[in-house]
Design an enzyme around this catalytic site. Structure first.
Site, PDB file in Angstrom:
ATOM      1  N   ASP A 181       0.982  -1.129   0.069  1.00  0.00           N
ATOM      2  CA  ASP A 181       0.022  -0.044   0.060  1.00  0.00           C
ATOM      3  C   ASP A 181       0.785   1.336  -0.108  1.00  0.00           C
ATOM      4  OD1 ASP A 181      -3.205   0.854   0.668  1.00  0.00           O
ATOM      5  OD2 ASP A 181      -1.674   2.324   1.524  1.00  0.00           O
ATOM      6  N   ASN A 189      -2.439  13.071  -3.814  1.00  0.00           N
ATOM      7  CA  ASN A 189      -3.745  13.540  -4.433  1.00  0.00           C
ATOM      8  C   ASN A 189      -4.210  14.832  -4.035  1.00  0.00           C
ATOM      9  OD1 ASN A 189      -4.255  11.609  -6.369  1.00  0.00           O
ATOM     10  ND2 ASN A 189      -5.249  10.418  -4.928  1.00  0.00           N
ATOM     11  N   HIS A 194      -4.906  14.758  -8.855  1.00  0.00           N
ATOM     12  CA  HIS A 194      -5.416  13.362  -9.063  1.00  0.00           C
ATOM     13  C   HIS A 194      -4.456  12.931 -10.487  1.00  0.00           C
ATOM     14  CE1 HIS A 194      -8.500  12.498  -6.318  1.00  0.00           C
ATOM     15  NE2 HIS A 194      -8.924  13.852  -6.324  1.00  0.00           N
ATOM     16  N   ASP A 198      -2.355   9.701 -10.457  1.00  0.00           N
ATOM     17  CA  ASP A 198      -2.311   8.647 -11.434  1.00  0.00           C
ATOM     18  C   ASP A 198      -0.996   8.183 -11.949  1.00  0.00           C
ATOM     19  OD1 ASP A 198      -5.005   8.417 -11.197  1.00  0.00           O
ATOM     20  OD2 ASP A 198      -5.429   9.440 -13.024  1.00  0.00           O
ATOM     21  N   GLU A 224      -4.729   2.515  -4.014  1.00  0.00           N
ATOM     22  CA  GLU A 224      -3.446   2.592  -4.048  1.00  0.00           C
ATOM     23  C   GLU A 224      -2.689   1.259  -3.371  1.00  0.00           C
ATOM     24  OE1 GLU A 224      -4.537   4.314  -0.066  1.00  0.00           O
ATOM     25  OE2 GLU A 224      -5.326   4.265  -1.987  1.00  0.00           O
TER      26      GLU A 224
END
Length: 323
Positions: A181, A189, A194, A198, A224
Site C-alpha cells: 500500500d 492527491n 489526481h 495517477d 493505491e
C-alpha cells in the site's frame, strides 16, 4: 466428335488446350469473353500472355515442371492465382489442369474460372473474423487488466492466484502473498492533484512489475494497493522479495514527490492434514498479509512485515490514520 466439340465450345468456363511448349492450340468462346481476345489473337501464343507480367516467369517455370510430371489438378483454390485480360486488368481465378494425349502429342486441358466475387466474399469474411478476434482480445484484456496501470485487476488476480495455490497445495510447495500500500497516497492527491496521483500509481505499477519475478502474479487490488502472489517462496525468501519491491518503489524518480510503500506478507506452508480448499487458503493468506500490512503502517510505514512476525497481542483492526 461433333458433340465433344460443342461441349468444349459452349462450356460455361474458359477452356484452353496447351501444347507441351505452352502454346495455345484451342480456346473456346468463353475464353474469348473472359480474356477479351479474339481466338485468332490467342492461338499459337504462349499461355503466359494471360498471366500478369510479375508472375509470368514463375508461371513458365511451373508449367515446364508440370509438363515433365503431368498430373491432374482439381478446382479448389490452394493458393491465390491471377489472370490478366487484354485490357491489362487482373482478376482472381481458379484453374483445373488435366493432361491428355492426342495423336501421340502431349497436351494439357486448362479450365479457368473467374472467382473474383467468391474471393471478395472470402476476403471480407476473413477480415470480419480477424476483426472479431481482435475485439475479443481487447475485451479479454479489459476484463482482466486494470485500465490505469495495465496490471491484472482483482478479478484476474483471484483467479490466477487461486490456480497458483492449487498447484502449491498439490505439489506440497510453499507460496507467499504480498500486499503493498502506497504510504500517505491521499496527501499526494490532495497536494499535487489526481493527475499526479495517477502518474504515481502507474510508476509504482511499472516498478513492481519490473522487480517481480516473471512467474509472479502482480495485480492492482484497488486504490493505491497492490498485491503479488509468488510461488515457491518461504518466509525468509518472501521477505527478501518484499524488500526488493519496497526499494523499487522508493527509488522511483521524476515524480512530484518521493513515494514509499508498506508491505505485508503471508506464506502458505503445505500441511498434509489440512482440508482447506485453495479459495479458502487464498482468503486466509490475504487476510494475514493485510494484518501484516497494517502493522507495517502502524510502526512507521515504508517497511515490511510478515504475518508470522506479528506480536501475539496485535490488534487486527486498522487504525484510522494507518494509510
Amino acid at each position: 466428335m461433333e458433340i465433344y466439340r460443342r461441349i468444349f465450345e459452349y462450356a460455361p468456363d474458359a477452356m484452353l488446350v496447351l501444347g507441351r511448349d505452352g502454346r495455345l492450340c484451342l480456346v473456346n468462346a468463353q475464353a474469348e469473353t473472359l480474356f477479351g481476345y479474339d481466338r485468332s489473337e490467342l492461338l499459337g501464343r504462349t499461355v503466359e500472355m494471360l498471366v500478369p507480367a510479375r508472375f509470368a516467369g514463375q508461371h513458365a517455370a511451373h508449367r515446364s515442371r508440370f509438363m515433365d510430371e503431368a498430373q491432374s489438378r482439381q478446382m479448389g483454390r490452394q493458393q491465390d492465382l491471377y489472370a490478366q485480360r487484354k485490357d491489362g486488368s487482373e482478376f482472381s481465378v481458379d484453374v483445373m489442369l488435366s493432361p491428355m494425349i492426342m495423336a501421340g502429342e502431349q497436351l494439357t486441358l486448362c479450365v479457368v474460372r473467374d472467382i473474383t466475387e467468391r474471393k471478395a466474399a472470402q476476403d471480407a469474411l476473413e477480415h470480419q473474423t480477424n476483426e472479431l478476434l481482435r475485439l475479443h482480445a481487447e475485451l479479454e484484456l479489459l476484463a482482466n487488466h486494470d485500465g490505469l496501470t495495465g496490471l491484472y485487476n482483482w478479478r484476474a488476480f483471484y483467479e490466477h492466484a487461486g490456480q497458483l495455490l492449487t498447484t502449491a497445495h498439490r505439489r506440497h510447495e510453499k507460496a507467499s502473498i504480498l500486499i503493498l500500500d502506497l504510504d500517505r497516497f491521499k496527501q499526494i492527491n490532495d497536494s499535487f492533484g489526481h493527475a499526479e496521483g495517477d502518474r504515481v500509481l502507474q510508476a509504482a505499477a511499472a516498478a513492481l512489475k519490473a522487480s517481480a519475478r516473471q512467474s509472479d502474479i502482480v495485480a492492482r487490488h484497488g486504490g493505491e494497493e497492490f498485491v503479488i502472489a509468488a510461488f515457491g517462496l518461504n518466509e525468509a525468501e518472501s521477505l527478501v522479495a518484499a524488500e526488493r519491491l519496497r526499494a523499487a518503489v522508493a527509488n522511483i524518480e521524476n515524480l512530484a514527490c518521493s513515494v514509499t510503500t508498506s508491505v505485508g506478507v503471508a506464506t502458505f506452508v503445505p500441511d498434509t492434514t489440512s482440508r482447506q480448499e485453495p479459495p479458502t487458503l487464498l482468503a486466509d493468506l490475504l487476510d494475514r498479509a493485510d494484518q501484516a500490512l497494517y502493522h507495517a503502517k502502524r510502526t512507521g510505514r515504508n517497511r515490511i512485515y510478515h504475518f508470522d512476525q506479528l506480536p501475539a497481542d496485535e490488534d487486527a483492526a486498522p487504525a484510522t490514520d494507518a494509510r
